[in-house]
Design an enzyme around this catalytic site. Structure first.
Site, mmCIF file in Angstrom:
data_model
loop_
_atom_site.group_PDB
_atom_site.id
_atom_site.type_symbol
_atom_site.label_atom_id
_atom_site.label_comp_id
_atom_site.label_asym_id
_atom_site.label_seq_id
_atom_site.Cartn_x
_atom_site.Cartn_y
_atom_site.Cartn_z
ATOM 1 N N GLU A 168 -4.552 2.608 -4.384
ATOM 2 C CA GLU A 168 -2.734 2.954 -4.547
ATOM 3 C C GLU A 168 -2.309 1.053 -3.486
ATOM 4 O O GLU A 168 -1.462 0.768 -3.154
ATOM 5 C CB GLU A 168 -2.597 3.713 -3.530
ATOM 6 C CG GLU A 168 -2.362 3.619 -1.801
ATOM 7 C CD GLU A 168 -4.729 4.563 -1.545
ATOM 8 O OE1 GLU A 168 -4.227 5.015 -1.020
ATOM 9 O OE2 GLU A 168 -4.913 4.421 -3.302
ATOM 10 N N ASP A 183 0.811 -0.907 -0.120
ATOM 11 C CA ASP A 183 0.312 -0.347 -0.244
ATOM 12 C C ASP A 183 1.129 1.255 0.014
ATOM 13 O O ASP A 183 1.929 1.392 0.909
ATOM 14 C CB ASP A 183 -0.742 -0.432 1.253
ATOM 15 C CG ASP A 183 -1.896 1.234 0.807
ATOM 16 O OD1 ASP A 183 -3.241 0.704 0.928
ATOM 17 O OD2 ASP A 183 -1.477 2.222 1.558
#
Length: 382
Positions: free
Chosen positions: A301, A258
């Site tokens: 993301e 992430d």
């Protein structure tokens, strides 16, 4: 049912012209393969013209008919060869011109006294050679993809090559034993095979193009448009397949990624820069993770990588190397400016942390949250 040779010639001409029309139609709707399809359509048309000349070759002045028909037919086969070569990005212009000029020279040297032998036997040799070369190009079309029509195209060219090779090598012996009746039989067999060639080859090429287009659509449905990594659907399909495989009980690790403070990057620098950061991470991940790996963008993301054959310690070292290299790449500049872009990673191992794919994802997510809670730019174990 008996069909005479002129009728077979006209049948070949008709099927070739119909195939040329269908191939041109396909070229209009398939921009990716427009050039090879147009070359093939011109080749089919040229073959049809050559066969038409062949039906009246005996009535052309000075015995030029056979030579003219053969030279046009050879040009048609050369166009078909180059059309198939275009599928693999090859060009054979010089070789094609040299072969055609060689045939022209052969006809000129043969003179009127050898016109029949040239037409019946010698002219078949170059056609057989061209078909063999075209077969090799057909087998080279997207070898890493499952395109069954590729083998049909190659098989058609192989059968056609064999037909003309036999005509060139064995027909003189056959005619010497069986006389005009043997020659007529050989002519019928050649033309019957020609009818099949003029139908099956174009249909197989069109099937090949459709298979390619279907494969592209399927690949796009499993690929993230921005990073060109696999998407969420592809990840679950590949991971489930991998874990069902016999060797899947070996070491298997999962890394969940992430990007840290990604929303802040988007807000401060804009979404174009944010997209470039995502692409930079994907490029770095490809380089660091290597093969084999199931690497995908899960959304936003978030990324994930399944590493078969990698035990926990090796996966940890790879994950930490990715953390360092991505931070360094971002600091070196994304879109022409240095950025403080980093990534947090959670690592889970099959059997040690979970016994299923869902369990691996959950365990790696928990480790990922701990990494982010500790400031990010780090890897945590499940």
């Amino acid at each position: 049912m008996h069909v005479d040779l002129p009728t077979l010639y006209y049948l070949v001409v008709g099927t070739l012209l119909a195939s040329a029309a269908l191939t041109l139609w396909e070229a209009q709707i398939n921009s990716a393969r427009r050039r090879p399809l147009r070359l093939l359509a011109i080749g089919y048309t040229t073959l049809a013209v050559g066969c038409t000349i062949a039906t009246v070759r005996d009535h052309l002045f000075g015995g030029v008919g056979a030579a003219s028909a053969n030279l046009v037919i050879v040009a048609g086969y050369l166009l078909v060869w180059n059309g198939l070569a275009c599928f693999v990005g090859r060009r054979h212009l010089i070789a094609s011109l040299a072969l055609w000029l060689l045939m022209l020279a052969s006809w000129l040297l043969a003179g009127p006294q050898a016109q029949t032998a040239m037409w019946m036997y010698v002219s078949a040799g170059p056609i057989a050679l061209i078909c063999v070369l075209a077969m090799c190009d057909a087998l080279s079309i997207d070898p890493d993809r499952e395109l069954r029509a590729r083998y049909i195209v190659a098989a058609v060219m192989a059968v056609h090559a064999l037909t003309y090779a036999l005509r060139c090598s064995l027909l003189p012996w056959w005619v010497s034993r069986h006389g005009p009746a043997g020659l007529l039989l050989a002519g019928w067999l050649t033309m019957y095979e020609g009818v099949l060639f003029s139908v099956v080859l174009p249909m197989a090429v069109l099937r090949l193009v459709r298979e390619e287009a279907h494969g592209e659509l399927l690949r796009d449905s499993r690929t993230d448009y921005l990073t060109r990594l696999g998407n969420r659907r592809w990840f679950f399909e590949e991971s489930e397949r991998l874990m069902r495989a016999k060797h899947a009980r070996g070491p298997l690790s999962l890394l969940a990624f992430d990007l840290d403070h990604f929303k802040q990057i988007n807000d401060e620098y804009g979404h174009d820069t944010g997209d470039s950061v995502l692409q930079a991470f994907a490029d770095t991940a490809r380089t660091v993770l290597g093969e084999p790996v199931v690497l995908a963008r899960m959304g936003g993301e978030e990324f994930v990588a399944l590493l078969p054959g990698r035990h926990g310690e090796e996966a940890r070292q790879i994950g930490e190397a990715l953390v360092r290299q991505f931070a360094a790449a971002a600091a070196a500049g994304v879109c022409g400016m240095p950025l403080a872009a980093t990534v947090s990673v959670g690592l889970a191992q099959l059997d040690q942390d979970a016994s299923s794919l869902a369990g691996l994802l959950a365990a790696s997510d928990r480790a990922l949250y701990r990494a982010k809670a500790q400031g990010g730019n780090r890897l945590e174990l499940a």
